[in-house]
Design an enzyme around this catalytic site. Structure first.
Site, mmCIF file in Angstrom:
data_model
loop_
_atom_site.group_PDB
_atom_site.id
_atom_site.type_symbol
_atom_site.label_atom_id
_atom_site.label_comp_id
_atom_site.label_asym_id
_atom_site.label_seq_id
_atom_site.Cartn_x
_atom_site.Cartn_y
_atom_site.Cartn_z
ATOM 1 N NE ARG A 263 -5.774 -2.169 10.188
ATOM 2 C CZ ARG A 263 -6.590 -2.918 9.471
ATOM 3 N NH1 ARG A 263 -6.178 -3.447 8.330
ATOM 4 N NH2 ARG A 263 -7.829 -3.160 9.887
ATOM 5 C CG HIS B 176 -7.915 -0.274 3.574
ATOM 6 N ND1 HIS B 176 -8.017 0.425 4.756
ATOM 7 C CD2 HIS B 176 -7.955 -1.585 3.916
ATOM 8 C CE1 HIS B 176 -8.127 -0.430 5.762
ATOM 9 N NE2 HIS B 176 -8.088 -1.646 5.275
#
Length: 326
Positions: free
Chosen positions: A235, A283
């Site tokens: 993350r 992502h």
């Protein structure tokens, strides 16, 4: 039984899929979100009126206020692993069940990690962009993964998968994770500082928590060798982006690759992604048909369990689930 699926049409196509949607529709009446933007709190409350279950994509938060505003809501099912944007305490106070999907993306993310490692080591993206721009690419010596040292921060499912592949390629594998004891004889468990100082390739796979916020800061990056590279597939919250940008622009590390960052939807930040020594993807680590179907069908099975009066796999607050319904 009515279920709201919060995915936008594009997100529904990419992250849920027609097979899972058909299976969900076979269990309950499905209400679809047809807008192009993710639902904010007010829009979510409006869309979920009279709904028993919400199956939420990763872009749709579950803030505290929605649970009191939706008295019929029995469960909030996240079609992802990350539930940090769901106020689980507020859901528990309201008696609403919260669930998360199983990590069906392990193989997909592992493969992307390996691709990043090869790209950074051999300059594939750099040479491709130079050729595309009509330039003669700079010929540089590459790094062979076999015989190199990989440092993996976080020894969860992806970390274990990547460690096995790296060992098979002939890499020395270092693991830093204070929450596990590593027994695999093919890898060596070390402290975080040692890993940062010794690895040729550092791959961050640690879980995002308050304790790991900015784990990769100026001090951590300062331990890396100048010819080492950094990969983030966890993350964006784990990385001090200003410190990483400085380390890259000043040549204190050789490069970085990332599929996550602090931009919306955890995408890499544009200021970092445009640096010449960075390889960045938007992502998409888990964006393969098997990976998305695994998580989507996990929510289908959760709905099936709830309909049967059972606590579904992936429940995170089952002890507080009082709105079990009929």
């Amino acid at each position: 039984m009515k279920v709201l699926l919060t995915h936008t049409p594009l997100s529904r196509e990419q992250y849920y899929g027609p097979r899972a949607l058909a299976a969900l529709g076979g269990l309950a009446e499905v209400v679809l979100h047809e807008g192009d933007a993710p639902l904010d709190a007010a829009a979510l409350v409006a869309a979920a009126q009279g709904v028993d279950l919400v199956v939420a994509d990763r872009a749709t938060a579950g803030p505290a206020g929605i649970f009191a505003a939706l008295p019929q809501l029995r469960a909030f099912l996240r079609c992802a692993v990350d539930i940090r944007t769901i106020d689980v305490e507020a859901a528990s106070r309201a008696g609403v069940l919260v669930t998360q999907a199983a990590p069906g993306f392990v193989d997909a993310v592992t493969e992307l990690a390996l691709g990043f490692m090869i790209d950074l080591s051999r300059g594939i993206s750099r040479a491709t962009m130079a050729y595309r721009a009509g330039h003669v690419p700079e010929v540089r010596m590459g790094r062979q993964l076999s015989g190199s040292r990989l440092g993996i921060i976080g020894y969860g499912a992806i970390g274990r998968n990547l460690a096995a592949l790296a060992a098979a390629l002939g890499m020395e594998v270092l693991i830093a994770d204070p929450h596990v004891t590593v027994s695999d004889p093919r890898v060596r468990q070390v402290g975080f500082e040692t890993l940062m100082a010794e690895a040729d390739v550092v791959v961050c796979l640690a879980v995002a928590t308050a304790e790991t916020e900015n784990l990769i800061d100026a001090a951590a990056l300062g331990r890396m060798r100048r010819d080492a590279v950094f990969v983030n597939l966890s993350r964006g919250n784990l990385v001090d982006e200003a410190a990483l940008a400085a380390a890259l622009t000043e040549g204190r590390i050789a490069g970085a690759a990332m599929d996550v960052g602090r931009a919306p939807d955890q995408m890499p930040s544009p200021d970092l992604a445009r640096l010449p020594t960075v390889v960045a993807t938007p992502h998409v680590g888990g964006l393969t048909p098997p990976a998305i179907e695994a998580q989507a069908f996990d929510t289908v099975e959760q709905v099936r369990a709830i309909l049967a009066g059972e606590v579904p796999r992936g429940a995170v607050n089952a002890e507080s689930w009082s709105r079990r319904g009929r």
